[in-house]
Scaffold this motif. Structure first.
Motif, PDB file in Angstrom:
ATOM      1  N   GLY A  69       7.464  75.852 -21.498  1.00 20.93           N
ATOM      2  CA  GLY A  69       6.718  76.852 -20.733  1.00 20.93           C
ATOM      3  C   GLY A  69       7.538  77.285 -19.527  1.00 20.93           C
ATOM      4  N   ARG A  70       7.311  78.507 -19.079  1.00 19.63           N
ATOM      5  CA  ARG A  70       7.990  78.932 -17.851  1.00 19.63           C
ATOM      6  C   ARG A  70       6.934  79.378 -16.863  1.00 19.63           C
ATOM      7  NH1 ARG A  70       9.148  84.628 -19.694  1.00 19.63           N
ATOM      8  NH2 ARG A  70       7.979  84.620 -21.628  1.00 19.63           N
ATOM      9  N   THR A  71       7.266  79.200 -15.617  1.00 15.38           N
ATOM     10  CA  THR A  71       6.316  79.530 -14.571  1.00 15.38           C
ATOM     11  C   THR A  71       6.653  80.888 -13.965  1.00 15.38           C
ATOM     12  OG1 THR A  71       6.033  77.205 -14.100  1.00 15.38           O
ATOM     13  CG2 THR A  71       5.292  78.724 -12.406  1.00 15.38           C
ATOM     14  N   VAL A  72       5.646  81.710 -13.849  1.00 14.48           N
ATOM     15  CA  VAL A  72       5.835  83.027 -13.245  1.00 14.48           C
ATOM     16  C   VAL A  72       4.989  83.086 -11.974  1.00 14.48           C
ATOM     17  CG1 VAL A  72       5.478  85.493 -13.579  1.00 14.48           C
ATOM     18  CG2 VAL A  72       6.192  84.079 -15.499  1.00 14.48           C
ATOM     19  N   GLU A  73       5.636  83.396 -10.873  1.00 11.00           N
ATOM     20  CA  GLU A  73       4.898  83.509  -9.610  1.00 11.00           C
ATOM     21  C   GLU A  73       4.190  84.862  -9.547  1.00 11.00           C
ATOM     22  OE1 GLU A  73       4.685  80.933  -7.570  1.00 11.00           O
ATOM     23  OE2 GLU A  73       6.069  79.806  -8.844  1.00 11.00           O
ATOM     24  N   ILE A  74       2.932  84.844  -9.162  1.00  9.11           N
ATOM     25  CA  ILE A  74       2.169  86.099  -9.088  1.00  9.11           C
ATOM     26  C   ILE A  74       1.793  86.406  -7.632  1.00  9.11           C
ATOM     27  CG2 ILE A  74       0.131  87.349  -9.908  1.00  9.11           C
ATOM     28  CD1 ILE A  74       1.709  86.516 -12.290  1.00  9.11           C
ATOM     29  N   ALA A  75       1.190  85.435  -6.973  1.00  5.37           N
ATOM     30  CA  ALA A  75       0.760  85.584  -5.575  1.00  5.37           C
ATOM     31  C   ALA A  75       0.038  86.898  -5.322  1.00  5.37           C
ATOM     32  CB  ALA A  75       1.958  85.442  -4.639  1.00  5.37           C
ATOM     33  N   ARG A  76      -1.060  87.066  -6.007  1.00  2.00           N
ATOM     34  CA  ARG A  76      -1.774  88.335  -5.856  1.00  2.00           C
ATOM     35  C   ARG A  76      -3.254  88.105  -5.578  1.00  2.00           C
ATOM     36  NH1 ARG A  76      -1.659  93.031 -10.307  1.00  2.00           N
ATOM     37  NH2 ARG A  76      -3.482  94.111  -9.521  1.00  2.00           N
ATOM     38  N   SER A  77      -3.766  88.814  -4.592  1.00  2.00           N
ATOM     39  CA  SER A  77      -5.186  88.721  -4.275  1.00  2.00           C
ATOM     40  C   SER A  77      -5.991  89.361  -5.398  1.00  2.00           C
ATOM     41  CB  SER A  77      -5.474  89.427  -2.955  1.00  2.00           C
ATOM     42  OG  SER A  77      -6.866  89.615  -2.842  1.00  2.00           O
ATOM     43  N   ILE A  78      -7.015  88.649  -5.833  1.00  2.00           N
ATOM     44  CA  ILE A  78      -7.844  89.147  -6.930  1.00  2.00           C
ATOM     45  C   ILE A  78      -8.616  90.396  -6.488  1.00  2.00           C
ATOM     46  CG2 ILE A  78      -9.746  88.498  -8.499  1.00  2.00           C
ATOM     47  CD1 ILE A  78      -6.941  87.057  -8.853  1.00  2.00           C
ATOM     48  N   LEU A  79      -8.832  90.509  -5.179  1.00  2.00           N
ATOM     49  CA  LEU A  79      -9.615  91.646  -4.681  1.00  2.00           C
ATOM     50  C   LEU A  79      -8.740  92.833  -4.256  1.00  2.00           C
ATOM     51  CD1 LEU A  79     -12.311  89.629  -2.763  1.00  2.00           C
ATOM     52  CD2 LEU A  79     -12.616  90.942  -4.852  1.00  2.00           C
ATOM     53  N   ARG A  81      -7.523  95.349  -5.837  1.00  2.00           N
ATOM     54  CA  ARG A  81      -7.952  96.662  -6.315  1.00  2.00           C
ATOM     55  C   ARG A  81      -9.147  97.151  -5.503  1.00  2.00           C
ATOM     56  NH1 ARG A  81     -11.255  98.331 -10.449  1.00  2.00           N
ATOM     57  NH2 ARG A  81     -10.810 100.452 -11.140  1.00  2.00           N
TER      58      ARG A  81
ATOM     59  N   ILE B  13      -5.355  90.448 -14.629  1.00  2.00           N
ATOM     60  CA  ILE B  13      -4.047  90.398 -13.956  1.00  2.00           C
ATOM     61  C   ILE B  13      -3.123  89.417 -14.688  1.00  2.00           C
ATOM     62  CG2 ILE B  13      -2.841  89.769 -11.809  1.00  2.00           C
ATOM     63  CD1 ILE B  13      -5.448  90.574 -10.308  1.00  2.00           C
ATOM     64  N   ILE B 105      -8.547  84.541  -2.120  1.00  2.72           N
ATOM     65  CA  ILE B 105      -8.928  84.452  -3.535  1.00  2.72           C
ATOM     66  C   ILE B 105      -7.710  85.005  -4.274  1.00  2.72           C
ATOM     67  CG2 ILE B 105     -10.613  85.080  -5.316  1.00  2.72           C
ATOM     68  CD1 ILE B 105     -12.529  85.901  -3.028  1.00  2.72           C
ATOM     69  N   GLU B 106      -6.823  84.121  -4.679  1.00  5.18           N
ATOM     70  CA  GLU B 106      -5.526  84.580  -5.191  1.00  5.18           C
ATOM     71  C   GLU B 106      -5.145  83.917  -6.505  1.00  5.18           C
ATOM     72  OE1 GLU B 106      -3.382  85.067  -0.807  1.00  5.18           O
ATOM     73  OE2 GLU B 106      -2.696  83.539  -2.223  1.00  5.18           O
ATOM     74  N   LEU B 107      -4.444  84.686  -7.303  1.00  7.02           N
ATOM     75  CA  LEU B 107      -3.784  84.117  -8.475  1.00  7.02           C
ATOM     76  C   LEU B 107      -2.352  83.854  -8.025  1.00  7.02           C
ATOM     77  CD1 LEU B 107      -3.667  83.446 -11.502  1.00  7.02           C
ATOM     78  CD2 LEU B 107      -3.105  85.824 -11.933  1.00  7.02           C
ATOM     79  N   THR B 108      -1.938  82.598  -8.013  1.00  4.39           N
ATOM     80  CA  THR B 108      -0.618  82.296  -7.453  1.00  4.39           C
ATOM     81  C   THR B 108       0.473  82.255  -8.511  1.00  4.39           C
ATOM     82  OG1 THR B 108      -1.307  79.994  -7.441  1.00  4.39           O
ATOM     83  CG2 THR B 108      -1.292  81.125  -5.347  1.00  4.39           C
ATOM     84  N   SER B 109       0.193  81.597  -9.652  1.00  2.28           N
ATOM     85  CA  SER B 109       1.232  81.556 -10.679  1.00  2.28           C
ATOM     86  C   SER B 109       0.656  81.313 -12.066  1.00  2.28           C
ATOM     87  CB  SER B 109       2.268  80.479 -10.346  1.00  2.28           C
ATOM     88  OG  SER B 109       1.684  79.210 -10.488  1.00  2.28           O
ATOM     89  N   LEU B 110       1.508  81.554 -13.047  1.00  2.00           N
ATOM     90  CA  LEU B 110       1.132  81.382 -14.457  1.00  2.00           C
ATOM     91  C   LEU B 110       2.181  80.537 -15.148  1.00  2.00           C
ATOM     92  CD1 LEU B 110       0.351  85.066 -15.498  1.00  2.00           C
ATOM     93  CD2 LEU B 110      -1.313  83.262 -15.037  1.00  2.00           C
ATOM     94  N   GLU B 111       1.744  79.734 -16.076  1.00  2.00           N
ATOM     95  CA  GLU B 111       2.698  79.074 -16.956  1.00  2.00           C
ATOM     96  C   GLU B 111       2.556  79.716 -18.319  1.00  2.00           C
ATOM     97  OE1 GLU B 111       2.681  74.753 -14.830  1.00  2.00           O
ATOM     98  OE2 GLU B 111       2.623  74.762 -17.034  1.00  2.00           O
ATOM     99  N   LEU B 112       3.663  80.220 -18.813  1.00  4.09           N
ATOM    100  CA  LEU B 112       3.640  81.001 -20.046  1.00  4.09           C
ATOM    101  C   LEU B 112       4.483  80.340 -21.125  1.00  4.09           C
ATOM    102  CD1 LEU B 112       4.367  84.470 -18.389  1.00  4.09           C
ATOM    103  CD2 LEU B 112       2.133  83.520 -18.966  1.00  4.09           C
ATOM    104  N   SER B 113       4.096  80.600 -22.365  1.00  2.00           N
ATOM    105  CA  SER B 113       4.956  80.152 -23.471  1.00  2.00           C
ATOM    106  C   SER B 113       4.772  81.123 -24.637  1.00  2.00           C
ATOM    107  CB  SER B 113       4.600  78.721 -23.872  1.00  2.00           C
ATOM    108  OG  SER B 113       3.274  78.674 -24.344  1.00  2.00           O
TER     109      SER B 113
END
Lengths: 294, 115
Positions: A69-79, A81, B13, B105-113
């Protein structure tokens, strides 16, 4: 999510511009029911030792191990939009010279009566319109229209709060040029609406004396985000044994930023101070907008 | 229950990002929730379990990190973590109006495969 059954069908948000009297039956399809036990097979894989003879020496590719698996940083507020749309609302309302209120409270603390009185009493000073959010019915809109004010009802179906997009769609149906003040009556709920900026200038929290002195302690997020806190129904404070000092102290400590008014929308007590505050705020905003334009 | 609409947004997202990164399977979502965000982690987890079905996150795990409230005291010019719902500076006792964190209220990271 459907509040009755927990299914994932989100009801349609409806916007009513005109008064009408008919029930809106709503239908939705329940995709599945899990009331009965059912059996299902869980396919699973596990490694099991096996032997096979390799007749001769050769190399062959073994199935590759599952991809790392690889980790992707998003750091995005859900609100994000909603916040962008709220900002667009705010700019749009300011262009129209409008002062906008977002009025929140628990159900039954008197938001509609409070706004009804405000609209009626301010009629000779400010032209007021309203957007009202409720899960169902347009009863509140009909009450607010009694004084001739333009009112748009948003019925959210199962959504427990108003969002910036709903306000934008509803506001398009109002003649904003003809208004000075737009009051948005949020869905009766002190939790969910708190997270959603609607593009308002003033966030107003109402609590009534029947709800207890510790309401601000129970819903701190809502109170901490408020510009104005209104203690309503003070005409019955004594009858319900409301301890005014404790309540005011709780508000002051939880929300030191909030301006407090004590009112009775029924008798009119304390309302004038609220109107003066609004009027002053409106004049200030108009003046600020003029300076920006110049 | 605004947790459901928040989770819808989060999944939207997340899935969009996974696709942009050429992945068709999300294994883990990490979120940050402020103590004062008004979001109940259990309700968010419940919404996640309900909404992830049938998506590329169907087998994913949701990991929630709580972000503490941090206030700023203008008098002492220091940040502090309030001990109570009243945001009182531990040094001078002044009530803070300035919250620096705790509403996230944040999405910080994802683990993908790949499937």
């Amino acid at each position: 999510m459907c509040n009755n059954c927990g299914c994932n069908v989100v009801g349609d948000v409806k916007i009513h511009a005109h008064p009408h009297e008919h029930a809106h039956p709503h239908e939705h399809v329940h995709p599945h029911e899990h009331a009965h036990p059912h059996e299902h097979v869980h396919p699973h894989e596990h490694a099991h030792p096996h032997e096979h003879a390799h007749p001769d020496r050769h190399s062959h590719p073994h199935p590759s191990s599952p991809q790392e698996g690889r980790t992707v940083e998003i750091a995005r507020s859900i609100l994000d939009r909603n916040d962008r749309l709220a900002q667009r609302n705010r700019e749009h309302f300011s262009e129209k010279g409008l002062l906008v209120l977002n009025v929140m409270s628990s159900p039954g603390s008197g938001k509609t009566a409070f706004l009804q009185r405000t609209i009626a009493d301010l009629a000779d000073r400010l032209s007021v319109g309203a957007i009202v959010g409720d899960l169902e019915t347009d009863n509140d809109a009909r009450r607010l229209r009694q004084n001739g004010a333009p009112v748009i009802q948003i019925t959210t179906g199962t959504v427990c709060h108003l969002e910036a997009k709903m306000v934008f769609d509803a506001a398009r149906q109002l003649d904003l040029d003809a208004l000075d003040l737009l009051a948005i009556e949020n869905v009766g709920n002190l939790v969910c609406p708190t997270a959603y900026d609607l593009g308002e200038d003033l966030r107003v929290i109402l609590l009534s004396v029947t709800e207890g002195e510790d309401k601000p302690l129970k819903y701190p997020s809502a109170f901490k985000a408020a510009h104005v806190a209104i203690v309503n129904k003070i005409d019955i404070a004594e009858a319900v044994g409301f301890d005014r000092e404790i309540a005011l102290n709780n508000i002051r400590k939880i929300a030191p930023q909030a301006t407090i008014f004590e009112t009775s929308a029924r008798t009119g007590t304390g309302m004038e101070a609220w109107y003066e505050y609004l009027d002053k705020f409106y004049q200030q905003k108009t003046q600020d907008l003029k300076q920006v334009t110049v | 229950m605004h947790e459901v609409s928040l989770m819808e947004q989060t999944l939207h997202i997340a899935i969009e990002n996974a696709r942009q990164h050429g992945s068709n399977k999300i294994d883990r979502l990490k979120m940050r929730l402020g103590e004062m965000s008004g979001v109940v982690p259990e309700a968010l987890q419940f919404a996640f379990d309900a909404l992830k079905e049938g998506t590329i996150a169907a087998e994913a795990i949701l990991e929630i990190e709580t972000v503490p409230v941090i206030c700023y005291c203008h008098r002492c010019q220091t940040s502090f973590h309030p001990a109570h719902l009243f945001y009182e500076c531990p040094d001078c006792g002044e009530l803070s109006r300035d919250t620096q964190s705790g509403r996230e209220i944040e999405l910080t990271s994802l683990e993908l495969s790949e499937q």
